[in-house]
Design a protein around this motif. Structure first.
Motif, PDB file in Angstrom:
ATOM      1  N   LYS A 117       0.836  -1.207   0.000  1.00  0.00           N
ATOM      2  CA  LYS A 117       0.000   0.000   0.000  1.00  0.00           C
ATOM      3  C   LYS A 117       0.870   1.256   0.000  1.00  0.00           C
ATOM      4  N   TYR A 118       1.917   1.254   0.822  1.00  0.00           N
ATOM      5  CA  TYR A 118       2.813   2.410   0.880  1.00  0.00           C
ATOM      6  C   TYR A 118       3.511   2.605  -0.458  1.00  0.00           C
ATOM      7  N   LEU A 119       3.928   1.514  -1.083  1.00  0.00           N
ATOM      8  CA  LEU A 119       4.563   1.577  -2.394  1.00  0.00           C
ATOM      9  C   LEU A 119       3.622   2.189  -3.426  1.00  0.00           C
ATOM     10  N   ALA A 120       2.368   1.778  -3.410  1.00  0.00           N
ATOM     11  CA  ALA A 120       1.380   2.359  -4.329  1.00  0.00           C
ATOM     12  C   ALA A 120       1.243   3.860  -4.089  1.00  0.00           C
ATOM     13  N   GLN A 121       1.234   4.257  -2.817  1.00  0.00           N
ATOM     14  CA  GLN A 121       1.118   5.676  -2.489  1.00  0.00           C
ATOM     15  C   GLN A 121       2.352   6.454  -2.938  1.00  0.00           C
ATOM     16  N   VAL A 122       3.525   5.858  -2.800  1.00  0.00           N
ATOM     17  CA  VAL A 122       4.755   6.491  -3.282  1.00  0.00           C
ATOM     18  C   VAL A 122       4.677   6.705  -4.788  1.00  0.00           C
ATOM     19  N   ILE A 123       4.286   5.689  -5.522  1.00  0.00           N
ATOM     20  CA  ILE A 123       4.181   5.806  -6.982  1.00  0.00           C
ATOM     21  C   ILE A 123       3.193   6.894  -7.363  1.00  0.00           C
ATOM     22  N   LEU A 124       2.039   6.925  -6.723  1.00  0.00           N
ATOM     23  CA  LEU A 124       1.053   7.971  -7.016  1.00  0.00           C
ATOM     24  C   LEU A 124       1.576   9.360  -6.666  1.00  0.00           C
ATOM     25  N   SER A 125       2.348   9.465  -5.597  1.00  0.00           N
ATOM     26  CA  SER A 125       2.936  10.748  -5.220  1.00  0.00           C
ATOM     27  C   SER A 125       3.942  11.219  -6.265  1.00  0.00           C
ATOM     28  N   ILE A 126       4.759  10.302  -6.751  1.00  0.00           N
ATOM     29  CA  ILE A 126       5.735  10.645  -7.795  1.00  0.00           C
ATOM     30  C   ILE A 126       5.015  11.104  -9.063  1.00  0.00           C
ATOM     31  N   ILE A 127       3.988  10.389  -9.443  1.00  0.00           N
ATOM     32  CA  ILE A 127       3.215  10.759 -10.632  1.00  0.00           C
ATOM     33  C   ILE A 127       2.597  12.143 -10.457  1.00  0.00           C
ATOM     34  N   THR A 128       2.069  12.411  -9.272  1.00  0.00           N
ATOM     35  CA  THR A 128       1.393  13.691  -9.016  1.00  0.00           C
ATOM     36  C   THR A 128       2.352  14.868  -9.112  1.00  0.00           C
ATOM     37  N   ILE A 129       3.537  14.769  -8.492  1.00  0.00           N
ATOM     38  CA  ILE A 129       4.464  15.903  -8.581  1.00  0.00           C
ATOM     39  C   ILE A 129       4.938  16.092 -10.013  1.00  0.00           C
ATOM     40  N   ASN A 130       5.042  15.020 -10.770  1.00  0.00           N
ATOM     41  CA  ASN A 130       5.418  15.173 -12.175  1.00  0.00           C
ATOM     42  C   ASN A 130       4.349  15.927 -12.963  1.00  0.00           C
ATOM     43  N   VAL A 131       3.079  15.723 -12.626  1.00  0.00           N
ATOM     44  CA  VAL A 131       2.006  16.509 -13.257  1.00  0.00           C
ATOM     45  C   VAL A 131       2.189  17.992 -12.913  1.00  0.00           C
ATOM     46  N   TRP A 132       2.401  18.276 -11.621  1.00  0.00           N
ATOM     47  CA  TRP A 132       2.587  19.676 -11.204  1.00  0.00           C
ATOM     48  C   TRP A 132       3.811  20.287 -11.874  1.00  0.00           C
ATOM     49  N   ASN A 133       4.910  19.533 -11.957  1.00  0.00           N
ATOM     50  CA  ASN A 133       6.111  20.053 -12.626  1.00  0.00           C
ATOM     51  C   ASN A 133       5.812  20.427 -14.069  1.00  0.00           C
ATOM     52  N   ARG A 134       5.060  19.586 -14.750  1.00  0.00           N
ATOM     53  CA  ARG A 134       4.761  19.857 -16.149  1.00  0.00           C
ATOM     54  C   ARG A 134       3.850  21.068 -16.309  1.00  0.00           C
ATOM     55  N   ILE A 135       2.958  21.262 -15.375  1.00  0.00           N
ATOM     56  CA  ILE A 135       2.136  22.481 -15.385  1.00  0.00           C
ATOM     57  C   ILE A 135       3.031  23.698 -15.148  1.00  0.00           C
ATOM     58  N   GLY A 136       3.875  23.618 -14.117  1.00  0.00           N
ATOM     59  CA  GLY A 136       4.742  24.746 -13.779  1.00  0.00           C
ATOM     60  C   GLY A 136       5.695  25.125 -14.896  1.00  0.00           C
ATOM     61  N   ILE A 137       6.307  24.130 -15.506  1.00  0.00           N
ATOM     62  CA  ILE A 137       7.291  24.404 -16.562  1.00  0.00           C
ATOM     63  C   ILE A 137       6.608  24.878 -17.848  1.00  0.00           C
ATOM     64  N   SER A 138       5.544  24.209 -18.261  1.00  0.00           N
ATOM     65  CA  SER A 138       4.908  24.571 -19.534  1.00  0.00           C
ATOM     66  C   SER A 138       4.223  25.929 -19.480  1.00  0.00           C
ATOM     67  N   THR A 139       3.761  26.336 -18.295  1.00  0.00           N
ATOM     68  CA  THR A 139       3.086  27.635 -18.181  1.00  0.00           C
ATOM     69  C   THR A 139       4.012  28.731 -17.675  1.00  0.00           C
ATOM     70  N   ASN A 140       5.260  28.350 -17.373  1.00  0.00           N
ATOM     71  CA  ASN A 140       6.273  29.308 -16.951  1.00  0.00           C
ATOM     72  C   ASN A 140       5.956  29.926 -15.590  1.00  0.00           C
ATOM     73  N   LEU A 141       5.499  29.099 -14.650  1.00  0.00           N
ATOM     74  CA  LEU A 141       5.262  29.597 -13.292  1.00  0.00           C
ATOM     75  C   LEU A 141       6.587  30.027 -12.686  1.00  0.00           C
ATOM     76  N   ILE A 142       6.580  31.174 -12.019  1.00  0.00           N
ATOM     77  CA  ILE A 142       7.796  31.752 -11.482  1.00  0.00           C
ATOM     78  C   ILE A 142       7.686  31.824  -9.961  1.00  0.00           C
ATOM     79  N   PRO A 143       8.734  31.390  -9.245  1.00  0.00           N
ATOM     80  CA  PRO A 143       8.677  31.482  -7.783  1.00  0.00           C
ATOM     81  C   PRO A 143       8.587  32.934  -7.337  1.00  0.00           C
ATOM     82  N   ALA A 144       7.937  33.136  -6.214  1.00  0.00           N
ATOM     83  CA  ALA A 144       7.774  34.509  -5.679  1.00  0.00           C
ATOM     84  C   ALA A 144       9.100  35.041  -5.190  1.00  0.00           C
TER      85      ALA A 144
END
Length: 144
Positions: A117-144
């Protein structure tokens, strides 16, 4: 540099779907440390400045040390990380760099030190941050 598009404003339902993934990850039994290590390491690999900035700050607030944050991109060459963290970081790197596939050895080591179960949660967490990274990079989000 300017943000190219605000997906949360232009396509709020799609953005809410990604937020749903994030809310699920926050509800899991993953430790705060494991969540932040995954988020920082994937963001380093992907080069998402917005997410690196956000998640290193969140990790510090949660008690992560400067030493471990600074050494994260060289985790294999330190003794700063536990066996479980090392398995999670290896999996994070291979899932993030998915075109190279996830090696059987990497998966086996993660499965050895993490329950299913923990392994499944780790995999889902990795997938989720990769989605956020792709949103941030493709839309050019800039840190404050």
């Amino acid at each position: 540099m300017e943000t190219r598009i605000r997906i949360d404003q232009v396509e709020p339902d799609g953005y809410k779907a990604v937020l749903g993934l994030e809310k699920f990850i926050e509800s899991t039994s993953l430790t705060r440390t494991h969540k932040e290590l995954i988020k920082i390491r994937a963001s380093q690999i992907n080069g998402c400045a917005f997410c690196i900035d956000m998640h290193t700050k969140e990790a510090r607030k949660a008690g992560e040390t400067e030493q471990r944050i600074y050494a994260l991109n060289a985790w294999r060459d330190t003794r700063f990380f536990t066996e479980e963290e090392r398995a999670i970081l290896a999996l994070t790197e291979e899932i993030t760099l998915i075109s190279n596939h996830v090696k059987d050895e990497t998966y086996a080591q993660a499965a050895k030190v993490l329950d299913e179960k923990y392994l499944a949660q780790v995999i889902l967490s990795i997938i989720t941050i990769n989605v956020w990274n792709r949103i941030g990079i493709s839309t050019n989000l800039i840190p404050a």
